[in-house]
Motif scaffolding. Structure first.
Motif, PDB file in Angstrom:
ATOM      1  N   PHE A 104       0.842  -1.201   0.000  1.00  0.00           N
ATOM      2  CA  PHE A 104       0.000   0.000   0.000  1.00  0.00           C
ATOM      3  C   PHE A 104       0.881   1.256   0.000  1.00  0.00           C
ATOM      4  CE2 PHE A 104      -2.517   3.260   2.223  1.00  0.00           C
ATOM      5  CZ  PHE A 104      -3.625   3.296   1.404  1.00  0.00           C
ATOM      6  N   LEU A 105       1.904   1.221   0.837  1.00  0.00           N
ATOM      7  CA  LEU A 105       2.850   2.343   0.912  1.00  0.00           C
ATOM      8  C   LEU A 105       3.480   2.579  -0.472  1.00  0.00           C
ATOM      9  CD1 LEU A 105       4.359   4.243   2.950  1.00  0.00           C
ATOM     10  CD2 LEU A 105       6.063   2.439   3.195  1.00  0.00           C
ATOM     11  N   GLU A 106       3.942   1.499  -1.065  1.00  0.00           N
ATOM     12  CA  GLU A 106       4.669   1.570  -2.334  1.00  0.00           C
ATOM     13  C   GLU A 106       3.754   1.993  -3.493  1.00  0.00           C
ATOM     14  OE1 GLU A 106       7.142  -1.875  -2.763  1.00  0.00           O
ATOM     15  OE2 GLU A 106       7.308  -1.590  -4.921  1.00  0.00           O
ATOM     16  N   GLN A 107       2.551   1.426  -3.518  1.00  0.00           N
ATOM     17  CA  GLN A 107       1.704   1.615  -4.707  1.00  0.00           C
ATOM     18  C   GLN A 107       0.725   2.777  -4.598  1.00  0.00           C
ATOM     19  OE1 GLN A 107       0.070  -2.303  -5.138  1.00  0.00           O
ATOM     20  NE2 GLN A 107       2.103  -3.213  -5.387  1.00  0.00           N
ATOM     21  N   GLN A 108       0.280   3.076  -3.374  1.00  0.00           N
ATOM     22  CA  GLN A 108      -0.747   4.120  -3.224  1.00  0.00           C
ATOM     23  C   GLN A 108      -0.200   5.401  -2.611  1.00  0.00           C
ATOM     24  OE1 GLN A 108      -4.268   3.626  -3.734  1.00  0.00           O
ATOM     25  NE2 GLN A 108      -3.741   1.697  -4.694  1.00  0.00           N
ATOM     26  N   VAL A 109       0.626   5.262  -1.588  1.00  0.00           N
ATOM     27  CA  VAL A 109       1.025   6.457  -0.845  1.00  0.00           C
ATOM     28  C   VAL A 109       2.185   7.176  -1.532  1.00  0.00           C
ATOM     29  CG1 VAL A 109       1.864   7.324   1.384  1.00  0.00           C
ATOM     30  CG2 VAL A 109       0.235   5.426   1.325  1.00  0.00           C
ATOM     31  N   LEU A 110       3.260   6.472  -1.795  1.00  0.00           N
ATOM     32  CA  LEU A 110       4.479   7.131  -2.277  1.00  0.00           C
ATOM     33  C   LEU A 110       4.315   7.798  -3.651  1.00  0.00           C
ATOM     34  CD1 LEU A 110       7.263   4.696  -0.981  1.00  0.00           C
ATOM     35  CD2 LEU A 110       6.207   6.664   0.128  1.00  0.00           C
ATOM     36  N   PRO A 111       3.587   7.185  -4.605  1.00  0.00           N
ATOM     37  CA  PRO A 111       3.473   7.845  -5.911  1.00  0.00           C
ATOM     38  C   PRO A 111       2.807   9.225  -5.825  1.00  0.00           C
ATOM     39  CG  PRO A 111       2.821   5.550  -6.075  1.00  0.00           C
ATOM     40  CD  PRO A 111       2.980   5.845  -4.618  1.00  0.00           C
ATOM     41  N   ALA A 112       2.019   9.463  -4.785  1.00  0.00           N
ATOM     42  CA  ALA A 112       1.307  10.750  -4.687  1.00  0.00           C
ATOM     43  C   ALA A 112       2.092  11.798  -3.889  1.00  0.00           C
ATOM     44  CB  ALA A 112      -0.049  10.509  -4.010  1.00  0.00           C
ATOM     45  N   VAL A 113       3.254  11.429  -3.395  1.00  0.00           N
ATOM     46  CA  VAL A 113       4.000  12.353  -2.524  1.00  0.00           C
ATOM     47  C   VAL A 113       4.644  13.463  -3.341  1.00  0.00           C
ATOM     48  CG1 VAL A 113       6.031  12.518  -1.032  1.00  0.00           C
ATOM     49  CG2 VAL A 113       4.404  10.644  -0.739  1.00  0.00           C
ATOM     50  N   GLN A 114       4.510  14.710  -2.822  1.00  0.00           N
ATOM     51  CA  GLN A 114       5.081  15.834  -3.571  1.00  0.00           C
ATOM     52  C   GLN A 114       6.524  16.142  -3.182  1.00  0.00           C
ATOM     53  OE1 GLN A 114       1.933  18.644  -3.114  1.00  0.00           O
ATOM     54  NE2 GLN A 114       0.729  17.574  -4.693  1.00  0.00           N
ATOM     55  N   SER A 115       6.800  16.137  -1.882  1.00  0.00           N
ATOM     56  CA  SER A 115       8.185  16.408  -1.477  1.00  0.00           C
ATOM     57  C   SER A 115       8.770  15.208  -0.748  1.00  0.00           C
ATOM     58  CB  SER A 115       8.242  17.630  -0.559  1.00  0.00           C
ATOM     59  OG  SER A 115       9.503  17.656   0.074  1.00  0.00           O
ATOM     60  N   ARG A 116       9.797  14.624  -1.355  1.00  0.00           N
ATOM     61  CA  ARG A 116      10.437  13.469  -0.723  1.00  0.00           C
ATOM     62  C   ARG A 116      11.308  13.894   0.457  1.00  0.00           C
ATOM     63  NH1 ARG A 116      12.344   9.763  -5.872  1.00  0.00           N
ATOM     64  NH2 ARG A 116      10.253   9.520  -6.719  1.00  0.00           N
ATOM     65  N   ASP A 117      11.714  15.164   0.444  1.00  0.00           N
ATOM     66  CA  ASP A 117      12.701  15.582   1.434  1.00  0.00           C
ATOM     67  C   ASP A 117      12.137  15.744   2.831  1.00  0.00           C
ATOM     68  OD1 ASP A 117      14.971  15.442   0.041  1.00  0.00           O
ATOM     69  OD2 ASP A 117      14.746  17.429  -0.844  1.00  0.00           O
ATOM     70  N   ASN A 118      10.875  16.056   2.903  1.00  0.00           N
ATOM     71  CA  ASN A 118      10.329  16.257   4.246  1.00  0.00           C
ATOM     72  C   ASN A 118       9.411  15.096   4.646  1.00  0.00           C
ATOM     73  OD1 ASN A 118      10.070  17.665   6.596  1.00  0.00           O
ATOM     74  ND2 ASN A 118       8.284  18.827   5.880  1.00  0.00           N
ATOM     75  N   PHE A 119       9.582  13.954   3.969  1.00  0.00           N
ATOM     76  CA  PHE A 119       8.656  12.836   4.163  1.00  0.00           C
ATOM     77  C   PHE A 119       9.034  12.067   5.433  1.00  0.00           C
ATOM     78  CE2 PHE A 119       6.974   8.588   3.239  1.00  0.00           C
ATOM     79  CZ  PHE A 119       5.670   8.907   2.868  1.00  0.00           C
ATOM     80  N   LYS A 120       8.040  11.917   6.313  1.00  0.00           N
ATOM     81  CA  LYS A 120       8.335  11.283   7.605  1.00  0.00           C
ATOM     82  C   LYS A 120       7.329  10.172   7.902  1.00  0.00           C
ATOM     83  CE  LYS A 120      10.468  15.205   9.969  1.00  0.00           C
ATOM     84  NZ  LYS A 120      10.441  16.162   8.857  1.00  0.00           N
ATOM     85  N   VAL A 121       7.854   9.030   8.314  1.00  0.00           N
ATOM     86  CA  VAL A 121       6.985   7.909   8.692  1.00  0.00           C
ATOM     87  C   VAL A 121       7.276   7.553  10.148  1.00  0.00           C
ATOM     88  CG1 VAL A 121       6.240   5.570   8.123  1.00  0.00           C
ATOM     89  CG2 VAL A 121       7.187   7.027   6.328  1.00  0.00           C
ATOM     90  N   TRP A 122       6.212   7.244  10.870  1.00  0.00           N
ATOM     91  CA  TRP A 122       6.344   6.905  12.295  1.00  0.00           C
ATOM     92  C   TRP A 122       5.916   5.450  12.512  1.00  0.00           C
ATOM     93  CZ3 TRP A 122       2.557   9.241  16.467  1.00  0.00           C
ATOM     94  CH2 TRP A 122       2.991   8.865  17.752  1.00  0.00           C
ATOM     95  N   SER A 123       6.812   4.667  13.046  1.00  0.00           N
ATOM     96  CA  SER A 123       6.465   3.325  13.509  1.00  0.00           C
ATOM     97  C   SER A 123       6.192   3.476  15.006  1.00  0.00           C
ATOM     98  CB  SER A 123       7.656   2.381  13.229  1.00  0.00           C
ATOM     99  OG  SER A 123       7.479   1.146  13.878  1.00  0.00           O
ATOM    100  N   ALA A 124       4.903   3.550  15.368  1.00  0.00           N
ATOM    101  CA  ALA A 124       4.532   4.081  16.682  1.00  0.00           C
ATOM    102  C   ALA A 124       4.550   3.051  17.812  1.00  0.00           C
ATOM    103  CB  ALA A 124       3.153   4.732  16.593  1.00  0.00           C
TER     104      ALA A 124
END
Ligand SMILES: C[S@@+](CC[C@H](N)C(=O)[O-])C[C@H]1O[C@@H](n2cnc3c(N)ncnc32)[C@H](O)[C@@H]1O
Length: 289
Positions: A104-124
């Motif tokens: 889901f991350l690879e196919q749905q979320v990442l393709p729509a991201v505009q700025s890779r530089d400020n991209f943050k993921v939290w493993s909570a």
């Protein structure tokens, strides 16, 4: 006749002796743990509590659970309280667990991201870090190491976080990591790390870990694009689950994603979370009329 055989320093029978836990003591430990972490221990967890804590009592030469309860209520016993929390949390995890979320991350979320530089993921609820590194491996493969994306792993348990920071795993972890990621970003340990799989620094340099209690989030965290909150809500009762969801959603960027374990529906817990598919929710704060 007295034996000339040397005696064991600690009598093995004494080591094996179970320390009894009364129902009342169990309820006191249960209430204490809930206050510390929100974790709810059902009645069937009584033998688990004995199994996990009695070694600690023996190491401290504390004869009863009543005496241990007294100890962890003392003001100057922060370290022992943390040890008890570490022993009472359940930390099972593995690489690419519930792999549909990584797709889901690879196919749905990442393709729509505009700025890779400020991209943050939290493993909570990161436990020993396999989830955080699985996310980072996915990002490293798709985006490379040049952009400054970040993965943060947090947990209430300080012992698992120390292990996560090392980025070292038993070799059989390789069976769960897709071959192309294994080849590109995982190393066989050498020297003192022989027999271990090491996540390469190209990946681990994007990953950091720190302690955070989801039940009472007191540390300052950044806003995240994606939060993995998986296989942790099962330990809480309904009202506390809702409280945790409120705490976590506060850390999401508008449009950000919240992924929960496949068996953990949070449908209806938060007005601004829109379910995209089972276990995948998007934070849409402007969507209320
Ligand atoms: C079963 S592991 C799940 C690990 C990983 N998310 C996965 O899905 O494989 C649950 C983790 O939640 C952590 N945890 C439990 N209560 C917590 C709390 N109040 N705050 C932060 N972490 C907590 C535990 O220490 C444990 O490491």
């Amino acid at each position: 006749m007295s034996s000339t055989q040397p005696k064991a320093f600690i009598d093995p029978a004494e080591l094996n002796r179970a320390i009894p836990l009364s129902d009342q003591e169990f309820y006191q430990i249960r209430d204490w743990l809930r206050g510390q972490s929100g974790i709810h221990l059902a009645d069937i967890k009584k033998s688990m509590v004995v199994g996990r804590l009695q070694k600690r009592l023996k190491a401290l030469q504390i004869p009863t659970f009543a005496a241990y309860l007294k100890l962890i209520h003392q003001a100057d016993q922060n370290a022992e309280r943390q040890t008890a929390v570490n022993l009472l949390t359940t930390n099972e995890t593995y690489f690419f667990r519930e792999e549909k979320h990584f797709q889901f991350l690879e196919q749905q979320v990442l393709p729509a991201v505009q700025s890779r530089d400020n991209f943050k993921v939290w493993s909570a609820a990161a436990s020993t870090g396999e989830e955080a590194y699985s996310i980072a491996l996915t990002l490293g493969h798709l985006w490379g190491q040049q952009s400054s994306w970040q993965v943060m792993g947090t947990d209430i348990n300080t012992a698992v976080l120390q292990r996560a920071q090392k980025a070292l795993y038993p070799l059989d972890a390789k069976d769960r990591i897709p071959l192309h990621l294994l080849k590109a970003f995982c190393l066989r340990g050498i020297g003192q790390e022989t027999g271990w799989l090491k996540i390469s620094s190209e990946i681990s340099s994007h990953v950091s870990f720190m302690q955070a209690n989801l039940f009472s989030l007191q540390i300052k965290l950044p806003l995240f694009d994606v939060v993995f909150l998986r296989n942790v809500l099962i330990y809480f009762e309904l009202e506390d689950k809702k409280k945790i969801i409120q705490n976590v959603v506060r850390q999401l960027k508008p449009g950000g994603w919240l992924l929960v374990g496949h068996s953990e529906s949070i449908h209806g817990y938060h007005d601004d979370l829109k379910q995209h598919r089972p276990s995948c929710y998007q934070y849409m704060p402007a969507s209320r009329s």
